[in-house]
Write a protein that holds these residues in place. Sequence first.
Motif: not given
Length: 79
Positions: A61-66
């Motif tokens: 999820e953190e990767l997708e937000e970035f």
Amino acid sequence: MLAVNPVPAPLEVLMSTPAPGDFSYPRPRPRLSVDELLAAKNTQPIRSLDDLTADTFESDEELEEFLAFTYAERHRDAA
């Protein structure tokens, strides 16, 4: 009779070179070969893609937000 005013002499600018003990200017670094530079940093060749992996993001999820943020920033002024 016309009055002639004297033309002022151009200003003289004195320049000097740094004194031998003056270290305020950068000293040239010795030229090293690529092999010497690599040896000085104790580098190792990349043997596989696993050598390049890094745990930058704690979750998908953190990767997708970035990625969403990066995409939006890159296309912000395109419209």
